[in-house]
Scaffold this active site. Structure first.
Site, PDB file in Angstrom:
ATOM      1  N   ARG A 151       0.855  -1.182   0.000  1.00 39.24           N
ATOM      2  CA  ARG A 151       0.000   0.000   0.000  1.00 39.24           C
ATOM      3  C   ARG A 151       0.903   1.248   0.000  1.00 39.24           C
ATOM      4  NH1 ARG A 151      -3.506  -2.689  -1.567  1.00 39.24           N
ATOM      5  NH2 ARG A 151      -5.557  -3.052  -0.670  1.00 39.24           N
ATOM      6  N   GLU A 165      -4.105   7.475  -4.696  1.00 38.39           N
ATOM      7  CA  GLU A 165      -4.327   6.922  -6.039  1.00 38.39           C
ATOM      8  C   GLU A 165      -5.652   7.401  -6.602  1.00 38.39           C
ATOM      9  OE1 GLU A 165      -4.036   2.668  -5.638  1.00 38.39           O
ATOM     10  OE2 GLU A 165      -2.024   2.779  -4.826  1.00 38.39           O
ATOM     11  N   HIS A 214      -1.406   0.295  -9.810  1.00 36.83           N
ATOM     12  CA  HIS A 214      -2.042  -0.648  -8.863  1.00 36.83           C
ATOM     13  C   HIS A 214      -2.655  -1.844  -9.625  1.00 36.83           C
ATOM     14  CE1 HIS A 214      -4.111  -0.949  -4.672  1.00 36.83           C
ATOM     15  NE2 HIS A 214      -3.912  -2.150  -5.175  1.00 36.83           N
TER      16      HIS A 214
HETATM   17  N1  LIG Z   1      -0.704  -4.226  -5.166  1.00 32.68           N
HETATM   18  C1  LIG Z   1      -1.810  -4.948  -5.166  1.00 32.68           C
HETATM   19  O1  LIG Z   1      -2.581  -4.959  -6.118  1.00 32.68           O
HETATM   20  C2  LIG Z   1      -2.134  -5.793  -3.980  1.00 32.68           C
HETATM   21  C3  LIG Z   1      -1.747  -5.430  -2.727  1.00 32.68           C
HETATM   22  N2  LIG Z   1      -2.052  -6.213  -1.647  1.00 32.68           N
HETATM   23  C4  LIG Z   1      -1.621  -5.790  -0.315  1.00 32.68           C
HETATM   24  O2  LIG Z   1      -0.845  -6.828   0.253  1.00 32.68           O
HETATM   25  C5  LIG Z   1      -1.237  -6.995   1.598  1.00 32.68           C
HETATM   26  C6  LIG Z   1      -0.862  -8.379   2.077  1.00 32.68           C
HETATM   27  O3  LIG Z   1      -1.713  -9.359   1.515  1.00 32.68           O
HETATM   28  P1  LIG Z   1      -1.608 -10.890   2.017  1.00 32.68           P
HETATM   29  O4  LIG Z   1      -0.227 -11.384   1.876  1.00 32.68           O
HETATM   30  O5  LIG Z   1      -2.709 -11.627   1.387  1.00 32.68           O
HETATM   31  O6  LIG Z   1      -1.932 -10.672   3.564  1.00 32.68           O
HETATM   32  P2  LIG Z   1      -1.452 -11.543   4.816  1.00 32.68           P
HETATM   33  O7  LIG Z   1      -2.305 -11.104   5.944  1.00 32.68           O
HETATM   34  O8  LIG Z   1      -1.414 -12.982   4.454  1.00 32.68           O
HETATM   35  O9  LIG Z   1       0.058 -11.063   5.043  1.00 32.68           O
HETATM   36  C7  LIG Z   1       0.413  -9.869   5.633  1.00 32.68           C
HETATM   37  C8  LIG Z   1       1.647 -10.121   6.480  1.00 32.68           C
HETATM   38  O10 LIG Z   1       2.096  -8.866   6.988  1.00 32.68           O
HETATM   39  C9  LIG Z   1       2.486  -9.084   8.346  1.00 32.68           C
HETATM   40  N3  LIG Z   1       2.417  -7.830   9.090  1.00 32.68           N
HETATM   41  C10 LIG Z   1       1.316  -7.126   9.416  1.00 32.68           C
HETATM   42  N4  LIG Z   1       1.660  -6.018  10.098  1.00 32.68           N
HETATM   43  C11 LIG Z   1       3.003  -6.048  10.214  1.00 32.68           C
HETATM   44  C12 LIG Z   1       3.948  -5.188  10.827  1.00 32.68           C
HETATM   45  N5  LIG Z   1       3.579  -4.076  11.462  1.00 32.68           N
HETATM   46  N6  LIG Z   1       5.248  -5.530  10.773  1.00 32.68           N
HETATM   47  C13 LIG Z   1       5.642  -6.666  10.151  1.00 32.68           C
HETATM   48  N7  LIG Z   1       4.789  -7.520   9.549  1.00 32.68           N
HETATM   49  C14 LIG Z   1       3.490  -7.206   9.574  1.00 32.68           C
HETATM   50  C15 LIG Z   1       1.518 -10.114   8.876  1.00 32.68           C
HETATM   51  O11 LIG Z   1       2.077 -10.722  10.020  1.00 32.68           O
HETATM   52  P3  LIG Z   1       1.331 -11.869  10.878  1.00 32.68           P
HETATM   53  O12 LIG Z   1       1.442 -13.107  10.060  1.00 32.68           O
HETATM   54  O13 LIG Z   1       2.115 -11.933  12.135  1.00 32.68           O
HETATM   55  O14 LIG Z   1      -0.077 -11.397  11.045  1.00 32.68           O
HETATM   56  C16 LIG Z   1       1.348 -11.034   7.676  1.00 32.68           C
HETATM   57  O15 LIG Z   1       2.284 -12.095   7.703  1.00 32.68           O
HETATM   58  C17 LIG Z   1      -2.727  -6.666   1.597  1.00 32.68           C
HETATM   59  O16 LIG Z   1      -3.176  -6.289   2.875  1.00 32.68           O
HETATM   60  C18 LIG Z   1      -2.815  -5.548   0.594  1.00 32.68           C
HETATM   61  O17 LIG Z   1      -2.669  -4.303   1.245  1.00 32.68           O
HETATM   62  C19 LIG Z   1      -2.744  -7.370  -1.801  1.00 32.68           C
HETATM   63  C20 LIG Z   1      -3.162  -7.775  -3.039  1.00 32.68           C
HETATM   64  C21 LIG Z   1      -2.915  -7.015  -4.234  1.00 32.68           C
HETATM   65  O1  LIG Z   2      -6.801  -6.878  -3.104  1.00 29.09           O
HETATM   66  C1  LIG Z   2      -6.136  -5.873  -2.804  1.00 29.09           C
HETATM   67  O2  LIG Z   2      -5.920  -5.539  -1.627  1.00 29.09           O
HETATM   68  C2  LIG Z   2      -5.606  -5.023  -3.856  1.00 29.09           C
HETATM   69  O3  LIG Z   2      -4.841  -4.152  -3.612  1.00 29.09           O
HETATM   70  C3  LIG Z   2      -6.016  -5.214  -5.269  1.00 29.09           C
HETATM   71  O4  LIG Z   2      -6.211  -6.487  -5.621  1.00 29.09           O
END
Ligand SMILES: NC(=O)C1=CN([C@@H]2O[C@H](COP(=O)(O)OP(=O)(O)OC[C@H]3O[C@@H](n4cnc5c(N)ncnc54)[C@H](OP(=O)(O)O)[C@@H]3O)[C@@H](O)[C@H]2O)C=CC1
Ligand SMILES: O=C(O)C(=O)CO
Length: 327
Positions: free
Chosen positions: A239, A268, A287
């Protein structure tokens, strides 16, 4: 009388919208770029039992104006646009779309890694401008990706999918930092856990994939970029809020890091006058992390599944605040 469902973005293919239309009365604002200011939106909000879409902010003040709302279904995995505490307090279920977009988003992260390291966008434009008049030389060289050290911040679903691609596909050494340790992923992928500062100092590529929360706001600030190596490449697939964009511009300007690949931005969409656009050391994407035909379809279908299950009183396939609602 059937329940009203508010459709607040253009993210549902026709067949998925039809699944809703055969059960509910749709208040469809998908034709509007800014649905919340469209005529009739406030009335629809006041009637809605369900809402589905993406890219609209739902602060507490909007949620308050939806007294009948039971289920809010986001066509995204990230839920930073919603006041989750306000939703949970009202007992409103928040659906989201984990897993179905994980591989596609990881592919986009790898695209940014390769594009920045090999200067793909800059050099493709150079060819298009008719500047390829002699064999390339040092001025056009990039840097290797394979066998370098990748530091991933956020080892969740997408972080692990990126790690697999990097380790197994490109022979990279992958280190990570996360809120909690991931021993299974460490064993399966061969990851090494490191503190945030160590990751910044030692990685050739730093990729962030944490959610946008108060805790992660400006996690990448001036101090973070100062710790990174001058040859390091920074990738943000998470993000825009996780990065202090002024600090990133300053780091690039000063040669504090080599380049950045960015799929997400603080406000955005951004225009051509944004300071991170129009420079050769930045690959800026609009994005598109999950934006393929197949994955956006799967996200829409899961979001509709979530909405129907929630409104029919059945378990939702992916309810973000399920734990809060059980309290
Ligand atoms: N660019 C794009 O189009 C997209 C962007 N995204 C973004 O990617 C993010 C992650 O998605 P996803 O992998 O499915 O989510 P997950 O919840 O599986 O993974 C997020 C990870 O971040 C860790 N985390 C959260 N807060 C912190 C912190 N303060 N310090 C260190 N680690 C932290 C979590 O730790 P823990 O395991 O301990 O909870 C978790 O392992 C979404 O929330 C979204 O914002 C997603 C899809 C598409
Ligand atoms: O799913 C999300 O969080 C995105 O950023 C777009 O797929």
């Amino acid at each position: 009388m059937s329940s009203t469902v508010l459709v607040f973005s253009d993210s549902l293919p026709d067949d998925q919208k039809a699944r809703l239309a055969e059960r509910y009365t749709l208040a469809d604002f998908s034709a509007y770029d800014a649905p919340s200011t469209a005529p009739g939106f406030d009335d629809a909000l006041a009637r809605a039992r369900g809402a589905i879409g993406v890219s609209m902010r739902w602060p507490a003040e909007t949620i308050e104006r939806a007294p009948h709302l039971r289920v809010l279904s986001s066509v995204s995995v990230g839920v930073d646009a919603y006041d989750v505490a306000a939703l949970s307090q009202r007992g409103i279920a928040l659906g989201h779309t984990p897993d179905v977009l994980t591989d596609t988003t990881a592919d986009t992260a790898m695209t940014l890694l390769l594009a920045t390291a090999r200067r793909v966008v800059e050099l493709a434009e150079w060819v298009r401008a008719g500047q390829w008049t002699a064999p390339v030389g040092r001025d056009q060289f990039g840097v290797n990706v394979h066998h370098k050290r990748l530091g991933i911040v956020g080892m969740g679903r997408i972080g692990q999918a990126i790690a697999r691609r990097a380790a197994f596909g490109f022979g990279m050494e992958v280190v990570y930092h996360n809120r909690s340790r991931k021993p299974e992923a460490e064993d399966e992928i061969g990851l090494r856990y490191v503190e945030f500062d160590e990751l910044l100092a030692d990685a050739d590529f730093v990729c962030v994939v944490v959610p946008g929360t108060d805790d992660t706001h400006h996690m990448f600030d001036e101090a973070a970029f100062e710790r990174m190596a001058p040859h390091a490449i920074f990738i943000n697939i998470a993000r825009g809020s996780v990065v202090d964009e002024n600090a990133l511009v300053a780091a690039l300007d000063a040669g504090g890091i080599r380049a950045a690949g960015l799929d997400v931005f603080q406000g955005e969409p951004i225009g051509a006058d944004h300071p991170l656009v129009g420079r050769n050391d930045v690959v800026a994407l609009p994005h598109i992390g999950s934006a393929t035909f197949e994955t956006r379809y799967d996200m829409a279908r899961l979001a509709v599944d979530n909405l129907i299950a929630g409104l029919e009183g059945e378990p939702m396939p992916a309810c973000y605040n399920a734990a809060d609602l059980e309290l």
